[in-house]
Design an enzyme around this catalytic site. Structure first.
Site, PDB file in Angstrom:
ATOM      1  N   SER A 116       0.823  -1.208   0.000  1.00  0.00           N
ATOM      2  CA  SER A 116       0.000   0.000   0.000  1.00  0.00           C
ATOM      3  C   SER A 116       0.856   1.257   0.000  1.00  0.00           C
ATOM      4  O   SER A 116       1.964   1.267   0.552  1.00  0.00           O
ATOM      5  CB  SER A 116      -0.850  -0.028   1.270  1.00  0.00           C
ATOM      6  OG  SER A 116      -1.456   1.219   1.481  1.00  0.00           O
ATOM      7  N   TYR A 140      -1.680  -0.007  10.351  1.00  0.00           N
ATOM      8  CA  TYR A 140      -1.996  -0.666   9.078  1.00  0.00           C
ATOM      9  C   TYR A 140      -0.808  -0.529   8.121  1.00  0.00           C
ATOM     10  O   TYR A 140      -0.301  -1.520   7.582  1.00  0.00           O
ATOM     11  CB  TYR A 140      -3.261  -0.061   8.449  1.00  0.00           C
ATOM     12  CG  TYR A 140      -3.420  -0.480   7.010  1.00  0.00           C
ATOM     13  CD1 TYR A 140      -3.727  -1.801   6.697  1.00  0.00           C
ATOM     14  CD2 TYR A 140      -3.219   0.428   5.962  1.00  0.00           C
ATOM     15  CE1 TYR A 140      -3.817  -2.207   5.367  1.00  0.00           C
ATOM     16  CE2 TYR A 140      -3.310   0.034   4.640  1.00  0.00           C
ATOM     17  CZ  TYR A 140      -3.615  -1.289   4.349  1.00  0.00           C
ATOM     18  OH  TYR A 140      -3.701  -1.687   3.044  1.00  0.00           O
ATOM     19  N   LYS A 144       1.958  -3.477   6.657  1.00  0.00           N
ATOM     20  CA  LYS A 144       2.276  -3.731   5.244  1.00  0.00           C
ATOM     21  C   LYS A 144       3.780  -3.580   4.995  1.00  0.00           C
ATOM     22  O   LYS A 144       4.388  -4.368   4.271  1.00  0.00           O
ATOM     23  CB  LYS A 144       1.489  -2.774   4.343  1.00  0.00           C
ATOM     24  CG  LYS A 144      -0.006  -3.073   4.311  1.00  0.00           C
ATOM     25  CD  LYS A 144      -0.261  -4.340   3.520  1.00  0.00           C
ATOM     26  CE  LYS A 144      -1.709  -4.763   3.533  1.00  0.00           C
ATOM     27  NZ  LYS A 144      -1.942  -6.019   2.795  1.00  0.00           N
ATOM     28  N   ARG A 279      -9.036  14.427   8.863  1.00  0.00           N
ATOM     29  CA  ARG A 279      -8.908  13.090   9.448  1.00  0.00           C
ATOM     30  C   ARG A 279      -7.435  12.908   9.826  1.00  0.00           C
ATOM     31  O   ARG A 279      -6.568  13.151   8.988  1.00  0.00           O
ATOM     32  CB  ARG A 279      -9.327  12.057   8.387  1.00  0.00           C
ATOM     33  CG  ARG A 279      -9.659  10.707   8.901  1.00  0.00           C
ATOM     34  CD  ARG A 279     -10.250   9.828   7.810  1.00  0.00           C
ATOM     35  NE  ARG A 279      -9.350   9.646   6.661  1.00  0.00           N
ATOM     36  CZ  ARG A 279      -9.619   8.855   5.631  1.00  0.00           C
ATOM     37  NH1 ARG A 279     -10.763   8.197   5.590  1.00  0.00           N
ATOM     38  NH2 ARG A 279      -8.766   8.734   4.651  1.00  0.00           N
TER      39      ARG A 279
HETATM   40  N1  UDP Z   1     -12.565  11.484   2.606  1.00  0.00           N
HETATM   41  C1  UDP Z   1     -13.514  12.463   2.924  1.00  0.00           C
HETATM   42  N2  UDP Z   1     -14.707  12.051   3.435  1.00  0.00           N
HETATM   43  C2  UDP Z   1     -15.003  10.732   3.655  1.00  0.00           C
HETATM   44  C3  UDP Z   1     -14.037   9.752   3.310  1.00  0.00           C
HETATM   45  C4  UDP Z   1     -12.826  10.170   2.797  1.00  0.00           C
HETATM   46  O1  UDP Z   1     -13.280  13.666   2.758  1.00  0.00           O
HETATM   47  O2  UDP Z   1     -16.102  10.427   4.141  1.00  0.00           O
HETATM   48  C5  UDP Z   1     -11.275  11.904   2.035  1.00  0.00           C
HETATM   49  C6  UDP Z   1     -10.077  11.461   2.843  1.00  0.00           C
HETATM   50  O3  UDP Z   1      -9.726  12.449   3.768  1.00  0.00           O
HETATM   51  C7  UDP Z   1      -9.020  11.252   1.750  1.00  0.00           C
HETATM   52  C8  UDP Z   1      -9.809  10.882   0.501  1.00  0.00           C
HETATM   53  O4  UDP Z   1     -11.160  11.274   0.778  1.00  0.00           O
HETATM   54  O5  UDP Z   1      -8.344  12.454   1.495  1.00  0.00           O
HETATM   55  C9  UDP Z   1      -9.782   9.411   0.202  1.00  0.00           C
HETATM   56  O6  UDP Z   1     -10.082   8.707   1.387  1.00  0.00           O
HETATM   57  P1  UDP Z   1     -10.402   7.154   1.401  1.00  0.00           P
HETATM   58  O7  UDP Z   1     -10.804   6.798   2.812  1.00  0.00           O
HETATM   59  O8  UDP Z   1     -11.336   6.828   0.292  1.00  0.00           O
HETATM   60  O9  UDP Z   1      -9.016   6.472   1.029  1.00  0.00           O
HETATM   61  P2  UDP Z   1      -7.571   6.594   1.722  1.00  0.00           P
HETATM   62  O10 UDP Z   1      -6.883   7.733   1.019  1.00  0.00           O
HETATM   63  O11 UDP Z   1      -7.763   6.810   3.180  1.00  0.00           O
HETATM   64  O12 UDP Z   1      -6.936   5.286   1.402  1.00  0.00           O
END
Ligand code: UDP
Length: 322
Positions: A116, A140, A144, A279
């Site tokens: 990843s 996580y 990996k 987040r």
């Molecule tokens: N994201 C968001 N709202 C959500 C879920 C994700 O704004 O409800 C944003 C998150 O902060 C990231 C992007 O969308 O920048 C992709 O997030 P996802 O969880 O799909 O994949 P990740 O990048 O964590 O593997």
């Protein structure tokens, strides 16, 4: 035969299908904790097994003439990994060690591993190539990275042939609508946006709008799941000539707002959104340098347009089978 662990999961099930279409025989193993039995192509042999169960693994290798392994089976919720690291290290790291032990005992010396971009952490430069420093921000990503290191050690000590594929953001669904993404709980942006557009969810939270990006929202490299499946097929053929890690992405980023706008265009509907705090552990921007994957595997993503990727996901969302 090819053993695909995690063969009932999102990327695993698409890869099982791709290998079968290529004329390979496939054993798909899954503990079905997050995977879906219906996602496993009927042409594959399905085995209900968990990597914690060494005896089941031994039996699997004793029963089927396995030549190589594609190893997806892992837990993949970043947030959960922070709250329950032991669960992640046991399943993702100790489980992989059990699998490698069963392979060694059976004389199987080839593996393609599902890694990843979470192994990189905060980017030092973009796009991220294979020699970018790896400082994962959560258990996580560390689980990996640990397996990547274990594979390199087993290569040096035991001659194990391996390729680790580091995906950026897997997205989309099978073009024919028969397979797609189904996580419970769902945490990924594109399915959440499409579920809101389908009227199944109230609104989408945009995690942070003050990042240093074109519109203040996070930029990610969304790569189609069928392109990822094809990369695994190619990697199985290349373990004799290359051993190591490859980054898989399109090289092009899309922001959260751009994803929402593209999904609105595909569906002709308006997506209800609200701003929410950042987040934790989310870098502003992640994009892949895919030149090495192109050079080693001859891999080029066929889906380069985010609207096209979302169209396949919308087709799945409106006709979901599981
Ligand atoms: N994201 C968001 N709202 C959500 C879920 C994700 O704004 O409800 C944003 C998150 O902060 C990231 C992007 O969308 O920048 C992709 O997030 P996802 O969880 O799909 O994949 P990740 O990048 O964590 O593997």
């Amino acid at each position: 035969m090819i053993l695909v662990t995690g063969g009932a999961g999102y990327i695993g099930s698409h890869t099982v299908r791709r290998l079968l279409d290529d004329g390979r025989q496939v054993v798909a193993a899954d503990n079905l904790i997050y995977g879906h039995r219906q996602a496993v192509d009927a042409r594959a042999v399905f085995v209900h097994a968990d990597l914690a169960d060494k005896y089941s693994l031994q039996r699997l290798f004793a029963t089927y003439p396995i030549e190589a392994v594609v190893h997806f089976a892992a837990f993949a919720y970043v947030g959960e990994s922070m709250a329950e690291p032991e669960k992640y290290y046991l399943n993702n790291v100790a489980g992989s060690l059990n699998l490698l032990a069963a392979m060694r005992a059976a004389g199987v010396g080839k593996i393609v591993f599902s890694s990843s971009c979470a192994t990189f952490g905060e980017p030092a430069y973009l796009p991220i190539d294979e020699s970018h420093p790896q400082n994962p921000l959560n258990p996580y990503g560390r689980s990996k990275l640990a397996v990547e290191k274990i594979l390199a050690d087993y290569h040096r000590a035991y001659g194990l042939k391996y390729i680790a594929l580091r995906y950026f953001n897997a997205a989309g669904a099978a073009a024919d609508g028969s397979l797609g993404e189904s996580h419970r709980p769902e945490t990924h942006l594109i399915p959440l946006v499409l579920q809101a557009l389908a009227g199944r969810d109230k609104s989408v939270k945009i995690f942070g709008n003050d990042y240093d990006t074109q519109d203040g929202t996070c930029v990610r490299d969304y790569v189609h799941v069928e392109d990822l499946a094809e990369a695994h097929r190619l990697a199985l053929e290349k373990t004799d000539v290359f051993c190591g890690c490859l980054n898989l992405g399109t090289g092009v980023g899309a922001s959260v707002k751009e994803i929402i706008a593209a999904a609105e265009e595909v569906t002709g509907r308006l997506c209800p959104t609200e701003y929410a705090p950042r987040r934790p552990g989310d870098p502003a921007r992640l994009t892949a340098d895919n030149k090495k994957a192109a050079q080693v595997l001859g891999w080029r993503p066929r889906y380069t347009d985010i609207g096209e990727i979302i169209r396949t996901a919308w087709n799945w969302e409106t006709n979901r089978k599981y």
